[in-house]
Scaffold this active site. Structure first.
Site, PDB file in Angstrom:
ATOM      1  N   HIS A 105      -8.085  -6.921   6.737  1.00 35.57           N
ATOM      2  CA  HIS A 105      -7.886  -6.332   5.383  1.00 35.57           C
ATOM      3  C   HIS A 105      -9.122  -5.359   4.807  1.00 35.57           C
ATOM      4  O   HIS A 105      -9.523  -5.647   3.769  1.00 35.57           O
ATOM      5  CB  HIS A 105      -7.403  -7.177   4.444  1.00 35.57           C
ATOM      6  CG  HIS A 105      -6.622  -6.732   3.215  1.00 35.57           C
ATOM      7  ND1 HIS A 105      -5.580  -7.375   2.476  1.00 35.57           N
ATOM      8  CD2 HIS A 105      -6.584  -5.562   2.596  1.00 35.57           C
ATOM      9  CE1 HIS A 105      -5.103  -6.721   1.572  1.00 35.57           C
ATOM     10  NE2 HIS A 105      -5.609  -5.625   1.516  1.00 35.57           N
TER      11      HIS A 105
ATOM     12  N   ASP B  16      11.338   6.496   0.850  1.00 31.45           N
ATOM     13  CA  ASP B  16      10.609   5.888  -0.468  1.00 31.45           C
ATOM     14  C   ASP B  16      12.132   6.053  -1.335  1.00 31.45           C
ATOM     15  O   ASP B  16      12.905   6.917  -1.159  1.00 31.45           O
ATOM     16  CB  ASP B  16       9.550   6.834  -0.872  1.00 31.45           C
ATOM     17  CG  ASP B  16       8.963   5.879  -1.883  1.00 31.45           C
ATOM     18  OD1 ASP B  16       9.327   5.252  -2.924  1.00 31.45           O
ATOM     19  OD2 ASP B  16       7.530   5.564  -1.426  1.00 31.45           O
TER      20      ASP B  16
ATOM     21  N   ASP C  47      -3.469  -4.810   9.675  1.00 31.90           N
ATOM     22  CA  ASP C  47      -4.709  -4.958   8.749  1.00 31.90           C
ATOM     23  C   ASP C  47      -4.421  -6.139   7.717  1.00 31.90           C
ATOM     24  O   ASP C  47      -5.361  -6.428   6.953  1.00 31.90           O
ATOM     25  CB  ASP C  47      -5.090  -3.619   8.146  1.00 31.90           C
ATOM     26  CG  ASP C  47      -6.366  -3.512   7.409  1.00 31.90           C
ATOM     27  OD1 ASP C  47      -7.504  -4.150   7.952  1.00 31.90           O
ATOM     28  OD2 ASP C  47      -6.208  -3.329   6.072  1.00 31.90           O
TER      29      ASP C  47
ATOM     30  N   GLU D  26      -3.477 -14.542   5.265  1.00 29.72           N
ATOM     31  CA  GLU D  26      -4.763 -14.139   5.648  1.00 29.72           C
ATOM     32  C   GLU D  26      -5.864 -14.837   4.725  1.00 29.72           C
ATOM     33  O   GLU D  26      -6.942 -15.037   5.208  1.00 29.72           O
ATOM     34  CB  GLU D  26      -4.902 -12.605   5.321  1.00 29.72           C
ATOM     35  CG  GLU D  26      -4.822 -12.270   4.014  1.00 29.72           C
ATOM     36  CD  GLU D  26      -4.709 -10.919   3.937  1.00 29.72           C
ATOM     37  OE1 GLU D  26      -4.082 -10.043   4.647  1.00 29.72           O
ATOM     38  OE2 GLU D  26      -5.313 -10.084   2.972  1.00 29.72           O
TER      39      GLU D  26
ATOM     40  N   ARG E   4       0.739   7.382  -3.383  1.00 27.20           N
ATOM     41  CA  ARG E   4      -0.567   8.253  -2.820  1.00 27.20           C
ATOM     42  C   ARG E   4      -0.980   8.009  -1.449  1.00 27.20           C
ATOM     43  O   ARG E   4      -1.326   8.968  -1.027  1.00 27.20           O
ATOM     44  CB  ARG E   4      -1.724   7.462  -3.784  1.00 27.20           C
ATOM     45  CG  ARG E   4      -1.627   8.186  -5.093  1.00 27.20           C
ATOM     46  CD  ARG E   4      -2.797   7.756  -6.031  1.00 27.20           C
ATOM     47  NE  ARG E   4      -2.764   7.865  -7.354  1.00 27.20           N
ATOM     48  CZ  ARG E   4      -2.211   7.437  -8.489  1.00 27.20           C
ATOM     49  NH1 ARG E   4      -1.469   6.423  -8.212  1.00 27.20           N
ATOM     50  NH2 ARG E   4      -2.511   7.985  -9.536  1.00 27.20           N
ATOM     51  N   ILE E   5      -1.007   6.645  -1.045  1.00 25.60           N
ATOM     52  CA  ILE E   5      -1.642   6.519   0.457  1.00 25.60           C
ATOM     53  C   ILE E   5      -0.584   7.113   1.389  1.00 25.60           C
ATOM     54  O   ILE E   5      -1.070   7.752   2.168  1.00 25.60           O
ATOM     55  CB  ILE E   5      -1.850   5.188   0.578  1.00 25.60           C
ATOM     56  CG1 ILE E   5      -3.078   4.609  -0.396  1.00 25.60           C
ATOM     57  CG2 ILE E   5      -2.132   4.735   2.032  1.00 25.60           C
ATOM     58  CD1 ILE E   5      -3.003   2.983  -0.712  1.00 25.60           C
TER      59      ILE E   5
ATOM     60  N   PRO F 159       4.163  -1.189  -1.523  1.00 27.70           N
ATOM     61  CA  PRO F 159       3.815  -2.132  -2.374  1.00 27.70           C
ATOM     62  C   PRO F 159       4.545  -3.520  -2.206  1.00 27.70           C
ATOM     63  O   PRO F 159       5.709  -3.380  -1.585  1.00 27.70           O
ATOM     64  CB  PRO F 159       3.880  -1.727  -3.717  1.00 27.70           C
ATOM     65  CG  PRO F 159       4.894  -0.858  -3.960  1.00 27.70           C
ATOM     66  CD  PRO F 159       5.171  -0.093  -2.543  1.00 27.70           C
TER      67      PRO F 159
ATOM     68  N   ARG G 286       0.779  -5.016   2.628  1.00 26.21           N
ATOM     69  CA  ARG G 286       0.725  -6.049   2.470  1.00 26.21           C
ATOM     70  C   ARG G 286       1.331  -7.148   3.472  1.00 26.21           C
ATOM     71  O   ARG G 286       2.316  -7.017   4.158  1.00 26.21           O
ATOM     72  CB  ARG G 286       1.295  -6.534   1.099  1.00 26.21           C
ATOM     73  CG  ARG G 286       0.407  -6.202  -0.237  1.00 26.21           C
ATOM     74  CD  ARG G 286      -0.630  -6.979  -0.315  1.00 26.21           C
ATOM     75  NE  ARG G 286      -1.397  -6.516  -1.492  1.00 26.21           N
ATOM     76  CZ  ARG G 286      -2.352  -5.848  -1.673  1.00 26.21           C
ATOM     77  NH1 ARG G 286      -3.014  -5.130  -0.406  1.00 26.21           N
ATOM     78  NH2 ARG G 286      -3.090  -5.471  -2.645  1.00 26.21           N
TER      79      ARG G 286
HETATM   80  C1  COI Z   1      -5.751  -3.048  -2.686  1.00 26.60           C
HETATM   81  O1  COI Z   1      -6.808  -2.391  -3.343  1.00 26.60           O
HETATM   82  O2  COI Z   1      -4.663  -3.530  -3.082  1.00 26.60           O
HETATM   83  C2  COI Z   1      -6.363  -3.778  -1.416  1.00 26.60           C
HETATM   84  O3  COI Z   1      -5.475  -3.864  -0.754  1.00 26.60           O
HETATM   85  C3  COI Z   1      -8.033  -3.624  -1.372  1.00 26.60           C
HETATM   86  C4  COI Z   1      -8.204  -5.024  -1.532  1.00 26.60           C
HETATM   87  C5  COI Z   1      -8.352  -6.013  -0.435  1.00 26.60           C
HETATM   88  C6  COI Z   1      -9.632  -4.751  -2.105  1.00 26.60           C
END
Ligand code: COI
Length: 328
Positions: free
Chosen positions: A295, A175, A258, A263, A154-155, A206, A234
């Site tokens: 993040h 992908d 980010d 982190e 989606r993103i 992911p 991530r």
């Molecule tokens: C997620 O929704 O997987 C994110 O990375 C945001 C989360 C830090 C609230």
């Protein structure tokens, strides 16, 4: 049914009150993260809600199960913080919020990409010091760049759509699953072609065994000199030590992170008066061409509201029907 919500921020409280009334849910809000030290707080509850920054490892999940908690609800999209092998073994069902607002992350990704292409951090550093010179700050235009998005869910799909408006030289995508919709705006290709041709590489994957440390010495050495990287997925998608070497050498001309593998002790906390013991993070922060953000790509009013309303709707659905469309 008593519900305990972990990791609640100040800005979420009103929304939790609003949506829990709408869905008739009995919720208790807890600002601490879910860890092995705080899992005992869940003892008298039936359901827990958590965020991506909580650590649901084997030990925590076993404690939850001993409290007879067998359904847990993430208000994030990523569930790499949950040991899914253990949830399966223990019969714990996990739900998430898969599409709270892809725009939140992709718009921030666009901001980071433009900031790197236009040397925005360096520009602000100068003007903050009353230095209004411009030599060395010459930017690059997107229409002259080959832009690639790795991870087109989606993103990623949304990010590609945003880039179309800037008419990049070429828009590439990678992908395992290819979508027809994406084929109209970008060209799916191999990772090797992306590394070889791209001026800008954006990561929206992911975190799993295929993507862990996919930014490493080997992949970085295949990339173009002066490549720009943006990671809003991530932290552990990138081997930080390897990447730092390529920033030092100048092979990477700009990188926006980010997310960062280590982190957790830092992000969401104020470290202004403290020494950061992580040498890699300290060195990244000091580079003028490295943008570190905590993040925060997801963090818009729309996304926060949707994360809460969808989570509570997930719980309502589960309580009413014994199932939930967003169970993983
Ligand atoms: C997620 O929704 O997987 C994110 O990375 C945001 C989360 C830090 C609230």
């Amino acid at each position: 049914m008593k519900i305990l919500v972990y990791a609640v921020r100040q800005d979420e409280i009103e929304l939790f009150h609003k949506w829990s009334q709408i869905y008739h849910l009995d919720i208790t809000l807890e600002k601490q993260n879910l860890t092995k030290q705080t899992v005992h707080l869940a003892e008298k509850f039936n359901i827990i809600v958590f965020l991506a920054e909580d650590n649901l490892n084997q030990e925590v999940l076993q404690v939850l199960k001993s409290y007879h908690i067998t359904t847990i609800f993430s208000r994030s999209v990523g569930v790499d913080n949950v040991d899914l092998t253990t949830t399966q073994e223990l019969g714990i069902q996990v739900a998430n919020v898969p599409g709270y607002s892809p725009n939140s992350v992709s718009e921030f990704t666009l901001l980071l990409t433009l900031s790197l292409l236009r040397n925005y951090k360096q520009t602000l550093q100068r003007t903050n010091n009353q230095d209004f010179t411009i030599l060395g700050l010459v930017g690059r235009e997107i229409r002259n760049q080959t832009v690639a998005v790795i991870g087109v869910g989606r993103i990623g799909c949304n990010t590609l759509k945003h880039f179309v408006g800037f008419s990049p030289k070429e828009l590439l995508a990678f992908d395992k699953i290819e979508h027809e919709e994406v084929k109209h705006i970008a060209r799916y290709t191999t990772l090797d072609e992306i590394y070889q041709k791209s001026d800008v590489i954006i990561y929206h994957v992911p975190l799993n065994q295929h993507t862990y440390h996919m930014i490493n010495k080997n992949s970085l050495s295949k990339m173009k000199d002066g490549v720009i990287l943006v990671n809003t997925s991530r932290g552990a998608v990138m081997n930080a030590e390897d990447t730092l070497e390529f920033v030092r050498s100048g092979k990477i001309s700009g990188i926006a992170l980010d997310v960062y593998e280590y982190e957790i002790p830092y992000y969401r906390h104020d470290w202004r008066e403290k020494y950061i013991p992580d040498n890699i993070l300290r060195e990244f922060i000091a580079f003028p061409n490295v943008i570190i953000t905590p993040h925060i790509a997801f963090y818009t009013d729309e996304a926060v509201s949707n994360m809460i309303s969808t989570t509570l709707s997930n719980i309502r659905e589960f309580l009413d029907h014994g199932s939930c469309i967003n169970f993983i």
